[in-house]
Write a protein that holds these residues in place. Structure first.
Motif, PDB file in Angstrom:
ATOM      1  N   PHE A  23      -7.995  -9.363   4.621  1.00 10.66           N
ATOM      2  CA  PHE A  23      -7.038  -8.391   4.094  1.00 10.66           C
ATOM      3  C   PHE A  23      -7.201  -8.214   2.587  1.00 10.66           C
ATOM      4  O   PHE A  23      -7.274  -7.093   2.080  1.00 10.66           O
ATOM      5  CB  PHE A  23      -5.609  -8.851   4.423  1.00 10.66           C
ATOM      6  N   MET A  24      -7.265  -9.329   1.853  1.00 11.51           N
ATOM      7  CA  MET A  24      -7.362  -9.228   0.402  1.00 11.51           C
ATOM      8  C   MET A  24      -8.677  -8.615  -0.043  1.00 11.51           C
ATOM      9  O   MET A  24      -8.737  -7.881  -1.039  1.00 11.51           O
ATOM     10  CB  MET A  24      -7.178 -10.617  -0.240  1.00 11.51           C
ATOM     11  N   GLY A  25      -9.753  -8.880   0.705  1.00 12.60           N
ATOM     12  CA  GLY A  25     -11.034  -8.258   0.385  1.00 12.60           C
ATOM     13  C   GLY A  25     -10.954  -6.748   0.507  1.00 12.60           C
ATOM     14  O   GLY A  25     -11.477  -6.008  -0.343  1.00 12.60           O
ATOM     15  N   ALA A  26     -10.273  -6.271   1.567  1.00 12.54           N
ATOM     16  CA  ALA A  26     -10.109  -4.828   1.769  1.00 12.54           C
ATOM     17  C   ALA A  26      -9.247  -4.223   0.666  1.00 12.54           C
ATOM     18  O   ALA A  26      -9.536  -3.120   0.169  1.00 12.54           O
ATOM     19  CB  ALA A  26      -9.478  -4.560   3.139  1.00 12.54           C
ATOM     20  N   VAL A  27      -8.200  -4.944   0.266  1.00 15.82           N
ATOM     21  CA  VAL A  27      -7.324  -4.459  -0.809  1.00 15.82           C
ATOM     22  C   VAL A  27      -8.125  -4.292  -2.102  1.00 15.82           C
ATOM     23  O   VAL A  27      -7.992  -3.290  -2.821  1.00 15.82           O
ATOM     24  CB  VAL A  27      -6.134  -5.412  -1.024  1.00 15.82           C
ATOM     25  N   ARG A  28      -8.963  -5.268  -2.398  1.00 19.13           N
ATOM     26  CA  ARG A  28      -9.750  -5.197  -3.634  1.00 19.13           C
ATOM     27  C   ARG A  28     -10.729  -4.017  -3.595  1.00 19.13           C
ATOM     28  O   ARG A  28     -10.939  -3.338  -4.611  1.00 19.13           O
ATOM     29  CB  ARG A  28     -10.502  -6.508  -3.852  1.00 19.13           C
ATOM     30  N   ILE A  29     -11.347  -3.771  -2.447  1.00 15.13           N
ATOM     31  CA  ILE A  29     -12.283  -2.646  -2.315  1.00 15.13           C
ATOM     32  C   ILE A  29     -11.555  -1.323  -2.547  1.00 15.13           C
ATOM     33  O   ILE A  29     -12.023  -0.447  -3.289  1.00 15.13           O
ATOM     34  CB  ILE A  29     -12.956  -2.665  -0.921  1.00 15.13           C
ATOM     35  N   LEU A  30     -10.388  -1.175  -1.925  1.00 18.06           N
ATOM     36  CA  LEU A  30      -9.624   0.068  -2.066  1.00 18.06           C
ATOM     37  C   LEU A  30      -9.066   0.224  -3.478  1.00 18.06           C
ATOM     38  O   LEU A  30      -9.009   1.334  -4.021  1.00 18.06           O
ATOM     39  CB  LEU A  30      -8.492   0.103  -1.036  1.00 18.06           C
ATOM     40  N   ALA A  31      -8.650  -0.892  -4.077  1.00 16.31           N
ATOM     41  CA  ALA A  31      -8.130  -0.837  -5.446  1.00 16.31           C
ATOM     42  C   ALA A  31      -9.216  -0.414  -6.422  1.00 16.31           C
ATOM     43  O   ALA A  31      -8.979   0.391  -7.336  1.00 16.31           O
ATOM     44  CB  ALA A  31      -7.557  -2.199  -5.843  1.00 16.31           C
ATOM     45  N   SER A  32     -10.417  -0.925  -6.229  1.00 17.52           N
ATOM     46  CA  SER A  32     -11.547  -0.541  -7.083  1.00 17.52           C
ATOM     47  C   SER A  32     -11.848   0.938  -6.928  1.00 17.52           C
ATOM     48  O   SER A  32     -12.097   1.642  -7.913  1.00 17.52           O
ATOM     49  CB  SER A  32     -12.779  -1.378  -6.708  1.00 17.52           C
ATOM     50  N   ARG A  33     -11.779   1.422  -5.694  1.00 14.56           N
ATOM     51  CA  ARG A  33     -12.039   2.844  -5.419  1.00 14.56           C
ATOM     52  C   ARG A  33     -11.015   3.738  -6.119  1.00 14.56           C
ATOM     53  O   ARG A  33     -11.337   4.823  -6.607  1.00 14.56           O
ATOM     54  CB  ARG A  33     -11.994   3.077  -3.907  1.00 14.56           C
ATOM     55  N   ALA A  34      -9.753   3.270  -6.157  1.00 17.90           N
ATOM     56  CA  ALA A  34      -8.667   4.064  -6.745  1.00 17.90           C
ATOM     57  C   ALA A  34      -8.453   3.749  -8.226  1.00 17.90           C
ATOM     58  O   ALA A  34      -7.519   4.273  -8.838  1.00 17.90           O
ATOM     59  CB  ALA A  34      -7.378   3.811  -5.977  1.00 17.90           C
TER      60      ALA A  34
END
Length: 596
Positions: free
Chosen positions: A82-93
């Protein structure tokens, strides 16, 4: 884990990561009406069945059943947590992840709890192993059983086999280690009696530690040595450490094997003894599903080690159609699946006792899944009899119809011609006729006369919930509180609908992915019913009315059964008359429903 993060951060993260834009970065999407379509990135397919709903911000595959929101998609596609996905999306945004939230007291407590449970399970495993070689008279039966099964001391040690000798010595031992009562119960290793006394959950059984890919003991399987009314095998329950859907027996040794050499194929068996016997005979590339139906998580776990799977279940497996269908899960994860034919009545453990070469001959005869399905039908029917042969052909053609490759279809039809004596062209015509009938536009799940009463009711409940979730006009006045719900997912969905209706808020199916954090197979069944907006058709409206009637009928039948029981038990004549009147009314109601 999502609750550890600030809800406002998560809301902003999702707003800045439109699900269509994110998924479109991984797969080509084709818009049709209000839905974007693609070939599913999570299983092999040629015809797009992966739908992305932009308005509601969720995806659902009508082929393999996966579904979720934008965070879950990134988790799955990137094989991260979950946290890995959050970091990927946060970087994208271009957002900053509030790292401090990860070190909250709740997160720290959760890790501490998990570490304590892992320590408990390891201590249990050591205790059971010491019991086996303790010299205690009660341990002799366990040692004798292992000797009879021809397991060497080296093999016993490698798998950490042990013995539970009684109900109370393990709880006493663990109490002396200073663990709290609650942690001991939460570990799954201990249970408690009605008067609150702690007991060994696997009391009196031969012990098989279940070890994950990180070499942690996460659960135990136990086998009774003598005939009993109790189950022969029993696993400790699911816990913070142990999720049966995500676990395979012997995955730890398979991982060690891969470090030494490439694994051409993984042999999958059903139980502990099959695994251990094959491993001892030199077939180290073996894991067990522990007798459970295969899951997507297990399929993905296997795929980390090899793309090829040999299913080696017992000799009765060919007749078990439900299990055969379950193997499609492996195929959907792009695994090459073959099934090993076993002699009738024998399991891999029985065969390998005859020598490694005897079992290798079985492996050499492994059939592709599609061929094995037809082989299973041959065992089911006596094609020397006219009626059996007709049934065999009808069911075999259904198997052939599922094949994507035209070349493979042609090959299978030729084999059917040789087996049955029916001409190739006649078989081909029947195959094409069946395919046309399947093209009818109908809701995916329909109640049939052959369905059991319980199955009819389940399908009716799913359809009603789906119509409510997707806000169909014909369903807006229906009160979901009328539904007789027992399934946990159904209850959660109905409660969500009720809460939104009471507040006058819009029902958004995507919000259920936040409530049901794990991918729910039952929720996927409900979402399947919205395939290509089928819920909006006239057929669907009629089916909804039929579903409501089915629920009413089931309710009346339950009332009649209860009243009949009361009538039989009642001795007072006046009370019996009152019950008889109520029975008469319910039976009149039942007849009305039948006439509708």
């Amino acid at each position: 884990m999502s609750r550890v993060l600030d809800p406002r951060f998560m809301q902003e993260l999702k707003q800045k990561n439109d699900i269509v834009e994110v998924i479109g970065g991984y797969v080509a999407l084709d818009r049709k009406g209000g839905t974007h379509w693609a070939c599913c990135p999570f299983h092999h397919e040629r015809t797009p069945s992966f739908a992305v709903n932009q308005a509601e911000q969720f995806y659902h595959c009508f082929g393999c059943g996966v579904s979720g929101g934008v965070v879950r998609f990134v988790q799955e596609i990137e094989s991260t947590d979950f946290m890995g996905a959050v970091r990927i999306l946060a970087s994208r945004a271009k957002m900053t992840v509030p790292e401090s939230n990860f070190d909250t007291e709740k997160a720290i407590e959760l890790k501490k709890k998990r570490d304590t449970m892992a320590s408990i399970m390891l201590d249990c495993a050591r205790f059971y192993l010491s019991n086996l070689y303790s010299g205690d008279a009660r341990a002799q039966a366990h040692l004798q059983y292992l000797t009879n099964r021809k397991l060497s001391p080296t093999t016993v040690k490698k798998f950490g086999l042990g013995a539970s000798l009684d109900f109370f010595s393990l709880p006493d031992y663990l109490a002396g280690k200073g663990y709290s009562r609650q942690d001991l119960l939460d570990s799954g290793a201990l249970g408690e009696t009605k008067n609150g006394k702690l007991v060994d959950f696997e009391a009196g059984r031969l012990i098989f530690p279940i070890i994950n890919a990180f070499d942690e003991v996460v659960a135990f399987g136990g086998r009774l040595l003598e005939k009993s009314d109790f189950a022969k095998y029993k696993n400790t329950r699911e816990t913070l450490l142990f999720n049966k859907r995500k676990t395979l027996y012997n995955i730890n040794l398979l991982k060690k094997l891969k470090r030494k050499q490439p694994i051409k194929e993984v042999i999958m068996v059903e139980g502990y003894m099959d695994t251990i016997s094959l491993y001892q005979a030199g077939f180290e590339n073996v894991v067990a599903s522990m007798g459970t139906s295969l899951t997507t998580e297990q399929a993905r776990l296997v795929k980390r080690y090899s793309d090829n799977v040999l299913i080696s279940y017992d000799g009765d497996f060919a007749g078990q159609n439900a299990d055969l269908r379950g193997l499609e899960i492996l195929k959907d994860e792009a695994l090459n699946v073959k099934v090993v034919p076993m002699p009738d009545g024998l399991d891999p453990d029985d065969v390998v006792k005859q020598g490694a070469s005897a079992y290798q001959k079985c492996l050499d005869m492994a059939l592709p899944l599609i061929d094995y399905k037809i082989h299973a039908l041959e065992k089911k029917y006596d094609i020397s009899k006219t009626e059996d042969k007709r049934r065999f052909i009808a069911e075999a053609l259904q198997v052939v119809a599922d094949v994507e490759s035209e070349a493979v279809k042609e090959e299978l039809l030729k084999k059917l011609r040789e087996k049955t004596g029916v001409s190739y062209h006649a078989l081909e015509r029947d195959l094409q006729k069946g395919a046309k009938q399947l093209e009818m536009v109908m809701p995916k799940e329909m109640i049939t006369e052959t369905d059991s009463s319980a199955n009819k009711q389940t399908k009716a409940i799913r359809f009603i919930l789906a119509a409510k979730l997707f806000s169909q006009d014909y369903a807006k006045d229906y009160d979901v509180q009328k539904l007789p719900l027992t399934d946990e997912t159904h209850i959660v969905v109905a409660q969500y609908i009720l809460e939104r209706e009471e507040k006058g808020e819009r029902i958004r199916p995507s919000e259920l992915f936040e409530i049901l954090e794990e991918n729910s197979a039952e929720l996927n069944q409900i979402l399947d019913l919205n395939f290509e907006d089928k819920l909006a058709s006239e057929v669907a409206e009629k089916f909804f009315a039929d579903s409501v009637k089915e629920i009413e009928k089931a309710s009346v039948e339950r009332d009649i059964a209860e009243l009949n029981a009361k009538y039989s038990a009642e001795t007072n004549d006046e009370e019996r008359k009152k019950i008889a009147q109520m029975l008469s009314e319910k039976m009149r109601k039942r007849n009305e429903l039948k006439r509708k």
